[in-house]
Design a protein around this motif. Structure first.
Motif, PDB file in Angstrom:
ATOM      1  N   HIS A 468      18.243  19.591  25.532  1.00  0.00           N
ATOM      2  CA  HIS A 468      18.350  19.218  26.942  1.00  0.00           C
ATOM      3  C   HIS A 468      19.001  20.347  27.744  1.00  0.00           C
ATOM      4  O   HIS A 468      18.477  20.784  28.774  1.00  0.00           O
ATOM      5  CB  HIS A 468      19.162  17.924  27.052  1.00  0.00           C
ATOM      6  CG  HIS A 468      19.353  17.479  28.467  1.00  0.00           C
ATOM      7  ND1 HIS A 468      20.430  17.866  29.220  1.00  0.00           N
ATOM      8  CD2 HIS A 468      18.579  16.711  29.268  1.00  0.00           C
ATOM      9  CE1 HIS A 468      20.323  17.346  30.433  1.00  0.00           C
ATOM     10  NE2 HIS A 468      19.211  16.628  30.478  1.00  0.00           N
ATOM     11  N   ALA A 469      20.140  20.827  27.253  1.00  0.00           N
ATOM     12  CA  ALA A 469      20.867  21.875  27.985  1.00  0.00           C
ATOM     13  C   ALA A 469      19.978  23.095  28.200  1.00  0.00           C
ATOM     14  O   ALA A 469      19.922  23.660  29.295  1.00  0.00           O
ATOM     15  CB  ALA A 469      22.121  22.272  27.202  1.00  0.00           C
ATOM     16  N   ALA A 470      19.253  23.498  27.154  1.00  0.00           N
ATOM     17  CA  ALA A 470      18.420  24.705  27.226  1.00  0.00           C
ATOM     18  C   ALA A 470      17.308  24.549  28.261  1.00  0.00           C
ATOM     19  O   ALA A 470      17.113  25.411  29.115  1.00  0.00           O
ATOM     20  CB  ALA A 470      17.825  24.990  25.849  1.00  0.00           C
ATOM     21  N   VAL A 471      16.605  23.423  28.177  1.00  0.00           N
ATOM     22  CA  VAL A 471      15.455  23.216  29.055  1.00  0.00           C
ATOM     23  C   VAL A 471      15.911  23.119  30.510  1.00  0.00           C
ATOM     24  O   VAL A 471      15.348  23.763  31.400  1.00  0.00           O
ATOM     25  CB  VAL A 471      14.688  21.938  28.635  1.00  0.00           C
ATOM     26  CG1 VAL A 471      13.597  21.606  29.630  1.00  0.00           C
ATOM     27  CG2 VAL A 471      14.110  22.105  27.240  1.00  0.00           C
ATOM     28  N   VAL A 472      16.954  22.339  30.731  1.00  0.00           N
ATOM     29  CA  VAL A 472      17.399  22.126  32.108  1.00  0.00           C
ATOM     30  C   VAL A 472      17.983  23.418  32.685  1.00  0.00           C
ATOM     31  O   VAL A 472      17.700  23.782  33.827  1.00  0.00           O
ATOM     32  CB  VAL A 472      18.402  20.954  32.172  1.00  0.00           C
ATOM     33  CG1 VAL A 472      18.989  20.826  33.567  1.00  0.00           C
ATOM     34  CG2 VAL A 472      17.720  19.661  31.763  1.00  0.00           C
ATOM     35  N   ALA A 473      18.759  24.135  31.878  1.00  0.00           N
ATOM     36  CA  ALA A 473      19.370  25.374  32.381  1.00  0.00           C
ATOM     37  C   ALA A 473      18.289  26.396  32.723  1.00  0.00           C
ATOM     38  O   ALA A 473      18.377  27.066  33.753  1.00  0.00           O
ATOM     39  CB  ALA A 473      20.324  25.951  31.333  1.00  0.00           C
ATOM     40  N   ARG A 474      17.272  26.504  31.881  1.00  0.00           N
ATOM     41  CA  ARG A 474      16.190  27.454  32.188  1.00  0.00           C
ATOM     42  C   ARG A 474      15.520  27.064  33.493  1.00  0.00           C
ATOM     43  O   ARG A 474      15.189  27.907  34.310  1.00  0.00           O
ATOM     44  CB  ARG A 474      15.173  27.488  31.053  1.00  0.00           C
ATOM     45  CG  ARG A 474      15.572  28.431  29.933  1.00  0.00           C
ATOM     46  CD  ARG A 474      14.378  28.855  29.109  1.00  0.00           C
ATOM     47  NE  ARG A 474      13.861  27.785  28.287  1.00  0.00           N
ATOM     48  CZ  ARG A 474      14.327  27.460  27.077  1.00  0.00           C
ATOM     49  NH1 ARG A 474      15.352  28.120  26.576  1.00  0.00           N
ATOM     50  NH2 ARG A 474      13.793  26.479  26.394  1.00  0.00           N
ATOM     51  N   GLY A 475      15.329  25.745  33.652  1.00  0.00           N
ATOM     52  CA  GLY A 475      14.725  25.255  34.888  1.00  0.00           C
ATOM     53  C   GLY A 475      15.571  25.632  36.090  1.00  0.00           C
ATOM     54  O   GLY A 475      15.065  25.981  37.142  1.00  0.00           O
ATOM     55  N   MET A 476      16.881  25.577  35.914  1.00  0.00           N
ATOM     56  CA  MET A 476      17.791  25.895  37.024  1.00  0.00           C
ATOM     57  C   MET A 476      18.020  27.397  37.149  1.00  0.00           C
ATOM     58  O   MET A 476      18.698  27.833  38.088  1.00  0.00           O
ATOM     59  CB  MET A 476      19.158  25.226  36.780  1.00  0.00           C
ATOM     60  CG  MET A 476      19.140  23.720  36.869  1.00  0.00           C
ATOM     61  SD  MET A 476      20.794  23.081  36.445  1.00  0.00           S
ATOM     62  CE  MET A 476      20.606  21.352  36.875  1.00  0.00           C
TER      63      MET A 476
END
Ligand code: PEP
Ligand code: MG
Length: 896
Positions: A468-476
């Motif tokens: 979750h952290a990886a996907v969301v951070a990349r998105g942000m």
């Protein structure tokens, strides 16, 4: 001359070279380029190259010389003696050679080389007579003994350094080149005594013995620890082996008209087209490498006092400049050239494509194409898509000092500094006060979105590249490091422990999301410039690209960033992430707490307006582009608060006892939520949520279409479909809601309904499912998880061991597992398109931004890839490269 399969020694020089099959892999980069330079008539000292197969055979047979090699080398040596009119070991006119390593790709300084081979107590005299320069002859002999003894015999280097220092002190001079013949002779005697004492054997005087000693040492240097580490770091296969080039020596140290140096055809740090480099008068190449003397510039440089080569050796300089530009056009790339001037004669010892920074690389590729040296498609192929990341995200200043706390997975690139916070609420509070923070968590969940949005960067102790952290951070577009080594969070004490280092809440740390390092303090950063050449290159990439590139974006801000990077629509809007807004989240929680469908519907009506407005914003940010919105995917339980204080606050806000919240959580709790009531299953059990979202999507499309004057064709996608019947059933529900909304607005718009293929069953029954779908979107994150049966959030714990042992070559959550998951995708495509030949196909998992996976998707005929906004330029370039390569392969196949 026809190449014989057993031929392993290839001669070059004097305008000719023996041809070899697979020249670069068999002769190494250096050997292949020497052969090529010789063919095009460049002044290359003659010699021969022993192929890499011989190195492999030597190492595999327990370091025994392969049969036939001796004879082939003897023949090549006899031919070399003939063309040079010199002879190894001859007391009148001795031949001296260099014995150099050279792998398929350059591994600078990792393997061994021996220079000046062929000298002994007698040939040194002959050399002195021939050159009429005894100082030169004895200096060369001392260099040879020193190099051979350290590289081949294994005598410690320090022994020679001590002797040399002693000789300088005795002679009262500062530099080696100030030692006179007598001093050198004494030094040599000292060297020979030391070697014999150290090795219990005298230094080999027989040039043949020296030659074979050097060849074996170069073969063996393929296995030295330096080379092994370098290969591991750069992904160079261990099986390749090194070639060995034996070449006539030319001497840069043979007088005032002699020199040695390195030239670049363009500036390797800026890419500027200027002839650039350094040289040393009266020296050998090792003097430059060893740094014992400071080299001077090739061209006059006001910042440097000493004379340039252009001023000192004008004739050689202009000859070198001419040859350099010839080499650049011949090889079609910026060249890094090693040269020697031996008594006024220029020799080229080596040429290769020069290493360069990413900015220089882009400028060089664009300018070479503009100069028509290479095609635009070739320029596009020249840039490593992964390196383009550096042009977008700020990075840690390479010159800054670093104090490393931990190393983890580089889940999202970029660099950020902030004060440590251990909860998302603390992150939000601090950000509201204008403080920059780094969110440090064991892992993140949708509960943390607000904290992640407020933080500069995120570190988690668990999770992989698709957590979750990886996907969301990349998105942000925020740096994120997952699985940070040694990280333990103690919230009660307000500290994060990184191994033995303790960092308190409020202390500054810096994240290097590109390397995965967590650093102590505020480490300075630099913002990379996106130059005009970068934009030009991306335009050329777009011209040759077949697949479209969309973005995974959940907010208007993400969509705007994605558009600025060239996204051609939104491939995936994870609508659950739109609940990061506190009001929307609160309403959603109330929906979940409702006992009856009627209550839920009433509350959903209030959520509806928020969803619609958010969708309108997305459509507005992507004018004329497709936008795909996914129905709610995660299990409902994820939306409820998980810690007691927040559960109490929520219960108070909805005027219910906290026990009700606990009870609801207990009812919704699943042993395996990833395989539980989520995706299509949720939409079937709670149709009112899917209906509300559909109405909001259709109304938003009507509104935004009217406002922009261009019709919008929304795409609605159902996650986690396994059965045709599931999609059929839901399609009826969604169609009914869409029709009802259109009727209410007296509008008639086109919309698509599709499904995410992320369960193998959907791929296996793709023929049937395609009947109910207008498009397939491959959710390769879950498809990898469900095909391999490996939890995407826990995988890094054991996959790193698999990678170490070579059980797998790539992390399947980063690069698509071609043989497994890839095959499932291929089957789904074949079956889906058999039912509907024009079925639209996209990839929306993280693999959509991975260059190696993009190459695979090109082969399968996928229509678009979708990735987080900051990956868009990488994906555009990778997709273009895949298209160029596919076209080349097809052409070659047609020719064959
Ligand atoms: C996927 O599974 O690949 C996907 C796109 O969805 P998510 O990452 O949200 O599960
Ligand atoms: Mg998924």
């Amino acid at each position: 001359m026809l190449d014989q399969p057993e031929k392993s020694v290839f001669a070059f020089g004097r305008g000719k070279a023996d041809p070899a099959v697979d020249e670069t892999s068999r002769l190494g980069g250096k050997g292949a380029n020497l052969a090529e330079m010789s063919r095009i008539g460049l002044p290359v000292p003659p010699g021969f190259t022993i192929s890499t197969d011989m190195c492999r055979a030597y190492l595999e047979s327990g370091r025994r010389l392969p049969p036939g090699l001796k004879e082939q080398v003897e023949t090549a040596m006899a031919a070399l003696e003939k063309v040079t009119k010199q002879k190894l070991g001859c007391l009148k006119n001795p031949l001296l050679v260099s014995v150099r390593s050279g792998a398929q790709v350059s591994m600078p300084g990792m393997m061994d080389t021996v220079l000046n081979l062929g000298l002994n107590d007698e040939t040194v005299e002959a050399l002195a007579k021939r050159t009429k320069d005894p100082r030169f002859a004895y200096d060369t002999y001392r260099r040879f003994i020193q190099m051979y003894a350290t590289v081949v015999i294994g005598v410690p280097h320090e022994l020679f350094e001590e002797r040399l220092e002693g000789a300088r002190d005795l002679a009262g001079v500062e530099r080696d080149d100030e030692l006179d013949v007598e001093a050198l002779k004494k030094l040599i005697i000292g060297y020979l005594i030391d070697i014999e004492a150290d090795m219990d054997d005298p230094f080999p005087q027989d040039p043949q013995e020296q030659l074979w000693g050097a060849i074996k040492a170069v073969f063996s240097s393929w296995k030295n620890p330096r080379a092994v580490t370098y290969r591991a770091l750069h992904g160079i296969p261990d099986e390749w082996g090194t070639a060995v080039t034996v070449q006539m020596m030319v001497f840069g140290n043979s007088g005032p008209e002699s020199a040695t140096g390195v030239a670049f055809t363009r500036d390797p740090s800026t890419g500027e087209r200027r002839f650039f480099g350094e040289y040393l008068l009266n020296a050998q190449g090792e003097d430059i490498v060893a740094g014992t003397r400071t080299p001077d510039p090739l061209q006059p440089d006001p910042a440097r006092k000493r004379k340039s080569m252009r001023e000192k050796l004008p004739h050689s300089f202009s000859q070198l400049q001419q040859l350099a530009s010839m080499l650049e056009s011949h090889f079609g790339d910026m060249q890094d050239i090693e040269f020697t001037i031996d008594n006024g004669s220029l020799w080229i010892l080596q040429t290769r494509s020069g290493k360069r920074t990413i900015n220089a690389g882009i400028r060089i590729a664009v300018e070479l194409a503009k100069e028509k040296v290479i095609s635009k498609a070739e320029a596009v192929l020249r840039i490593d898509p992964a390196s383009v990341d550096q042009l977008i995200h700020p990075m840690i200043d390479p010159d800054a000092a670093r104090k490393k706390l931990s190393a983890g997975l580089p889940a999202s690139p970029g660099a950020a500094t902030g004060a440590v916070v251990l909860t998302s609420d603390a992150a939000v509070e601090a950000a509201a006060e204008g403080r920059k923070v780094i969110l440090v968590r064991p892992e993140t969940s949708p509960d943390d979105i607000h904290g992640m949005a407020a933080a500069e960067g995120i570190v988690t102790s668990r999770g992989g590249m698709t957590s979750h952290a990886a996907v969301v951070a990349r998105g942000m577009g925020k740096p994120c490091i997952t699985s940070a080594s040694g990280l333990h969070i103690d919230r009660s004490k307000g500290v994060a422990r990184f191994g033995r280092m303790v960092v308190h809440e409020g202390e500054l740390i810096t994240l290097d999301g590109s390397s995965g390092e967590v650093l102590l303090g505020n480490v300075p950063k630099v913002q990379r410039e996106v130059s005009g050449d970068f934009a030009t290159l991306m335009d050329w990439a777009d011209d040759v690209r077949r697949m479209r590139v969309r973005a995974n974006a959940d907010s208007a801000e993400d969509a705007a960033i994605a558009r600025s990077f060239g996204a051609q629509g939104i491939g995936l809007c994870r609508t659950e992430n739109m609940f990061s807004n506190a009001d929307a989240l609160h309403l959603m929680r109330m929906v979940i707490m409702s006992e009856s469908e009627r209550d839920r519907r009433n509350l959903l009506d209030r959520l509806y307006a928020m969803q619609r407005d958010a969708f309108v914003e997305l459509f507005v940010k992507m004018p004329g582009q497709p936008v795909c919105l996914r129905l709610l995917d995660p299990p409902l339980e994820e939306f409820l608060p998980h810690d007691v204080p927040r559960q109490e606050a929520f219960a108070k806000a909805i005027k219910r006892p906290v026990q009700d919240v606990h009870l609801r959580l207990e009812q919704l709790r699943e042993i395996n939520p990833m395989l539980g009531n989520r995706g299509a299953r949720l939409a079937i059990c709670y149709p009112e949520i899917a209906e509300m979202q559909t109405r909001a999507i259709i109304e938003a499309a009507i509104e935004a279409g009217k406002a922009s004057g261009a019709p919008i064709v929304p795409e609605i996608v159902v996650p986690l479909v396994s059965y045709y019947q599931e999609l059929r059933h839901l399609r009826e529900t969604l169609d009914a809601s869409a029709q009802e909304t259109m009727r209410a607005h007296k509008a008639d718009i086109r919309y698509l309904i599709g499904c995410i293929v992320e369960v193998p069953r959907a791929a296996i029954r793709a023929d049937l499912i395609a009947d109910a779908a207008d498009f397939f979107s491959f959710g390769t994150n879950d498809l990898t998880q469900t095909t391999l049966g490996i939890s995407r959030d826990d995988a890094s714990q054991f996959l790193s061991r698999y990678l170490e042992l070579g059980i797998i070559e790539h992390d399947p959550f980063i690069t698509v597992d071609r043989e497994g998951v890839g095959d499932v995708i291929k089957q789904a495509i074949a079956k889906g398109r058999a039912t509907k030949p024009d079925l639209l196909l996209g990839v929306t998992g993280e693999h959509g931004g991975d260059p190696a996976s993009i190459a695979f998707f090109e082969e399968t005929g996928i229509d678009y890839v979708s990735c987080s906004p900051y990956r868009i330029p990488v994906a555009r370039l990778a997709a273009a490269q895949a298209a160029v390569r596919a076209e080349r392969t097809a052409k070659a196949a047609a020719k064959a």
